[in-house]
Design a protein around this motif. Sequence first.
Motif, short mmCIF file in Angstrom:
data_model
loop_
_atom_site.label_atom_id
_atom_site.label_comp_id
_atom_site.label_asym_id
_atom_site.label_seq_id
_atom_site.Cartn_x
_atom_site.Cartn_y
_atom_site.Cartn_z
N TYR B 33 0.83 -1.20 0.00
CA TYR B 33 0.00 0.00 0.00
C TYR B 33 0.87 1.25 0.00
O TYR B 33 1.98 1.24 0.52
N TYR B 35 0.24 5.21 1.40
CA TYR B 35 -0.60 6.17 2.11
C TYR B 35 0.10 7.52 2.10
O TYR B 35 1.31 7.61 2.03
N GLN B 37 0.07 11.10 4.60
CA GLN B 37 -0.37 11.62 5.89
C GLN B 37 -0.11 13.11 5.92
O GLN B 37 1.04 13.54 5.89
N GLY B 40 -1.80 16.46 11.30
CA GLY B 40 -3.01 16.37 12.09
C GLY B 40 -4.08 15.47 11.53
O GLY B 40 -5.21 15.46 12.03
N MET B 41 -3.72 14.73 10.50
CA MET B 41 -4.72 13.87 9.86
C MET B 41 -4.29 12.42 9.95
O MET B 41 -3.14 12.09 10.22
N GLY B 42 -5.23 11.56 9.69
CA GLY B 42 -4.89 10.15 9.59
C GLY B 42 -4.25 9.87 8.25
O GLY B 42 -3.87 10.77 7.51
N LEU B 43 -4.14 8.61 7.95
CA LEU B 43 -3.52 8.20 6.69
C LEU B 43 -4.59 7.96 5.63
O LEU B 43 -5.62 7.35 5.91
N LEU B 45 -5.35 6.37 1.81
CA LEU B 45 -4.83 5.39 0.88
C LEU B 45 -4.74 5.96 -0.53
O LEU B 45 -5.73 6.49 -1.06
N PHE B 90 3.82 7.06 3.29
CA PHE B 90 4.16 5.79 3.91
C PHE B 90 3.79 4.64 3.00
O PHE B 90 2.69 4.59 2.46
N GLN B 99 -0.67 -4.48 9.22
CA GLN B 99 0.13 -3.69 8.28
C GLN B 99 1.45 -3.30 8.91
O GLN B 99 1.51 -2.86 10.06
N PHE B 101 4.57 -0.80 8.37
CA PHE B 101 4.86 0.44 7.67
C PHE B 101 6.35 0.67 7.52
O PHE B 101 7.16 0.31 8.40
N GLY B 102 6.71 1.32 6.42
CA GLY B 102 8.06 1.80 6.25
C GLY B 102 8.26 3.09 7.03
O GLY B 102 7.31 3.63 7.59
N ARG B 106 9.36 12.15 3.47
CA ARG B 106 8.78 13.50 3.65
C ARG B 106 9.03 14.28 2.36
O ARG B 106 10.18 14.46 1.96
#
Lengths: 110, 110
Positions: B33, B35, B37, B40-43, B45, B90, B99, B101-102, B106
């Motif tokens: 996957y 993602y 980010q 202040g937010m979630g991830l 897809l 990510f 999951q 994550f790597g 940035r």
Amino acid sequence: GQQVMQIPQYQHVQEGEDFTTYCNSSTTLSNIQWYKQRPGGHPVFLIQLVKSGEVKKQKRLTFQFGEAKKNSSLHITATQTTDVGTYFCANSNSGYALNFGKGTSLLVTP
Amino acid sequence: NAGVTQTPKFRILKIGQSMTLQCAQDMNHNYMYWYRQDPGMGLKLIYYSVGAGITDKGEVPNGYNVSRSTTEDFPLRLELAAPSQTSVYFCASTHQETQYFGPGTRLLVL
């Protein structure tokens, strides 16, 4: 995908205090996963809940899945500075893709 | 195992430039996957893949492309960078619905 909402958005506690974050959905969830992300880091899997009313513990962390499978909570007893970070709930749908909540950022001051 | 690796760690792009974010995993996971980010937010897809040669769009695919020629690698391509693509990216792979994550890339688009 199924949306999950998290509250509160931020929480600031003194070391030793307890902390709880909540994850809510308007629809029944097949499962809930919890992740922790340290500042500047990547999400790390904590736990998965799949059964109605399920409660799991990891040392000072207690995870609960609601009876209706529409909500979940993460409770930390006696917080420590190492608990600082953002806690995300997420649920997986077909294909294992995750829908993440926006997270609760926890700040712990000594 | 190195787990999930991502390169580069940080990149600054000018508007209109293109680049490829690299992701590799050595756990022989079929599901991978991408993602993003935002603060202040979630991830969210972007794209996912269920195996070599198979990819599909996620929630926010516009402005991105992916390929999956091998099980190990899942690069993300930005063709015409825009300021709205400034984010942390990510990559993740899945084993038994968990999951991994790597460390993230940035990206700053100016």
